[in-house]
Scaffold this active site. Sequence first.
Site, PDB file in Angstrom:
ATOM      1  N   ASN A  10       0.808  -1.233   0.000  1.00 43.32           N
ATOM      2  CA  ASN A  10       0.000   0.000   0.000  1.00 43.32           C
ATOM      3  C   ASN A  10       0.834   1.273   0.000  1.00 43.32           C
ATOM      4  O   ASN A  10       0.282   2.364  -0.155  1.00 43.32           O
ATOM      5  CB  ASN A  10      -0.996   0.034   1.186  1.00 43.32           C
ATOM      6  CG  ASN A  10      -2.029  -1.053   1.079  1.00 43.32           C
ATOM      7  OD1 ASN A  10      -2.743  -1.123   0.076  1.00 43.32           O
ATOM      8  ND2 ASN A  10      -2.116  -1.911   2.068  1.00 43.32           N
ATOM      9  N   ARG A  17      -3.329   7.912  -0.301  1.00 40.93           N
ATOM     10  CA  ARG A  17      -3.816   7.071   0.797  1.00 40.93           C
ATOM     11  C   ARG A  17      -3.838   7.854   2.107  1.00 40.93           C
ATOM     12  O   ARG A  17      -2.797   8.325   2.571  1.00 40.93           O
ATOM     13  CB  ARG A  17      -2.836   5.906   0.914  1.00 40.93           C
ATOM     14  CG  ARG A  17      -3.029   5.046   2.103  1.00 40.93           C
ATOM     15  CD  ARG A  17      -1.841   4.125   2.305  1.00 40.93           C
ATOM     16  NE  ARG A  17      -2.167   3.207   3.357  1.00 40.93           N
ATOM     17  CZ  ARG A  17      -1.287   2.499   4.030  1.00 40.93           C
ATOM     18  NH1 ARG A  17      -0.003   2.580   3.725  1.00 40.93           N
ATOM     19  NH2 ARG A  17      -1.669   1.696   4.973  1.00 40.93           N
ATOM     20  N   ASN A  73      10.288  -0.359   5.635  1.00 42.53           N
ATOM     21  CA  ASN A  73       8.919  -0.116   6.098  1.00 42.53           C
ATOM     22  C   ASN A  73       8.094  -1.265   5.553  1.00 42.53           C
ATOM     23  O   ASN A  73       7.681  -1.249   4.391  1.00 42.53           O
ATOM     24  CB  ASN A  73       8.396   1.234   5.606  1.00 42.53           C
ATOM     25  CG  ASN A  73       7.024   1.537   6.196  1.00 42.53           C
ATOM     26  OD1 ASN A  73       6.376   0.653   6.773  1.00 42.53           O
ATOM     27  ND2 ASN A  73       6.572   2.780   6.056  1.00 42.53           N
ATOM     28  N   ARG A 106      -1.607   4.544  17.501  1.00 41.02           N
ATOM     29  CA  ARG A 106      -2.728   4.095  16.671  1.00 41.02           C
ATOM     30  C   ARG A 106      -3.348   2.807  17.262  1.00 41.02           C
ATOM     31  O   ARG A 106      -3.158   2.504  18.427  1.00 41.02           O
ATOM     32  CB  ARG A 106      -2.235   3.933  15.231  1.00 41.02           C
ATOM     33  CG  ARG A 106      -1.693   5.259  14.662  1.00 41.02           C
ATOM     34  CD  ARG A 106      -1.218   5.119  13.236  1.00 41.02           C
ATOM     35  NE  ARG A 106      -2.324   4.797  12.337  1.00 41.02           N
ATOM     36  CZ  ARG A 106      -2.156   4.341  11.094  1.00 41.02           C
ATOM     37  NH1 ARG A 106      -0.936   4.151  10.602  1.00 41.02           N
ATOM     38  NH2 ARG A 106      -3.202   4.065  10.346  1.00 41.02           N
TER      39      ARG A 106
HETATM   40  C1  DQA Z   1       2.965   2.049   8.356  1.00 43.89           C
HETATM   41  C2  DQA Z   1       2.109   1.713   9.584  1.00 43.89           C
HETATM   42  C3  DQA Z   1       1.424   0.383   9.407  1.00 43.89           C
HETATM   43  O1  DQA Z   1       0.637   0.085  10.550  1.00 43.89           O
HETATM   44  C4  DQA Z   1       0.510   0.421   8.204  1.00 43.89           C
HETATM   45  O2  DQA Z   1      -0.077  -0.852   7.986  1.00 43.89           O
HETATM   46  C5  DQA Z   1       1.185   0.914   6.975  1.00 43.89           C
HETATM   47  C6  DQA Z   1       2.173   1.986   7.071  1.00 43.89           C
HETATM   48  C7  DQA Z   1       3.593   3.456   8.458  1.00 43.89           C
HETATM   49  O3  DQA Z   1       4.487   3.731   7.669  1.00 43.89           O
HETATM   50  O4  DQA Z   1       3.156   4.262   9.283  1.00 43.89           O
HETATM   51  O5  DQA Z   1       0.852   0.498   5.864  1.00 43.89           O
HETATM   52  O6  DQA Z   1       4.049   1.116   8.297  1.00 43.89           O
END
Ligand code: DQA
Length: 142
Positions: A10, A17, A73, A106
């Site tokens: 993603n 997004r 990441n 979060r």
């Molecule tokens: C993320 C945090 C994750 O929880 C989330 O699923 C993401 C992005 C971040 O960069 O803050 O896709 O890794």
Amino acid sequence: MKVLVLNGPNLNRLGKREPAVYGSQTLADLEAMCVETGRHIGLEVEARQTNAEHELLEWLHEAADERTPVVLNAAAWTHTSVAVGDACAQLEAPLIEVHISNVHKREAFRHHSYVSAHATGVIAGLGLQGYIAALHYIAAQS
Ligand code: DQA
């Protein structure tokens, strides 16, 4: 020195997004920033993104075999993938885990990471600057 900047699922959607969480800059902006920073501080940055878990595993295996430092990441796989954690365990060069958002502020499911136990360090909540901080750390080790 070569460094891999690896982004998981993603993150190709950055800019579109949830901009309130992830900002308005795109993956292309992020990758260009990382390459440019690398150029200034003596690192050859190769930035890759995938939505396919097996591809990330193969990149981590490549980094393990070549002893390449990694800025990772793993996005949602951070919280779900034993396989990504197992691949990270094979790395010998520095591994910096980066999250754009502060995952600890979060939902509870974002508080656990399969990556952190194998990471040299973890950066969360600094936006795209987290990647830049990670690259500076790696450059300072070389
Ligand atoms: C993320 C945090 C994750 O929880 C989330 O699923 C993401 C992005 C971040 O960069 O803050 O896709 O890794």
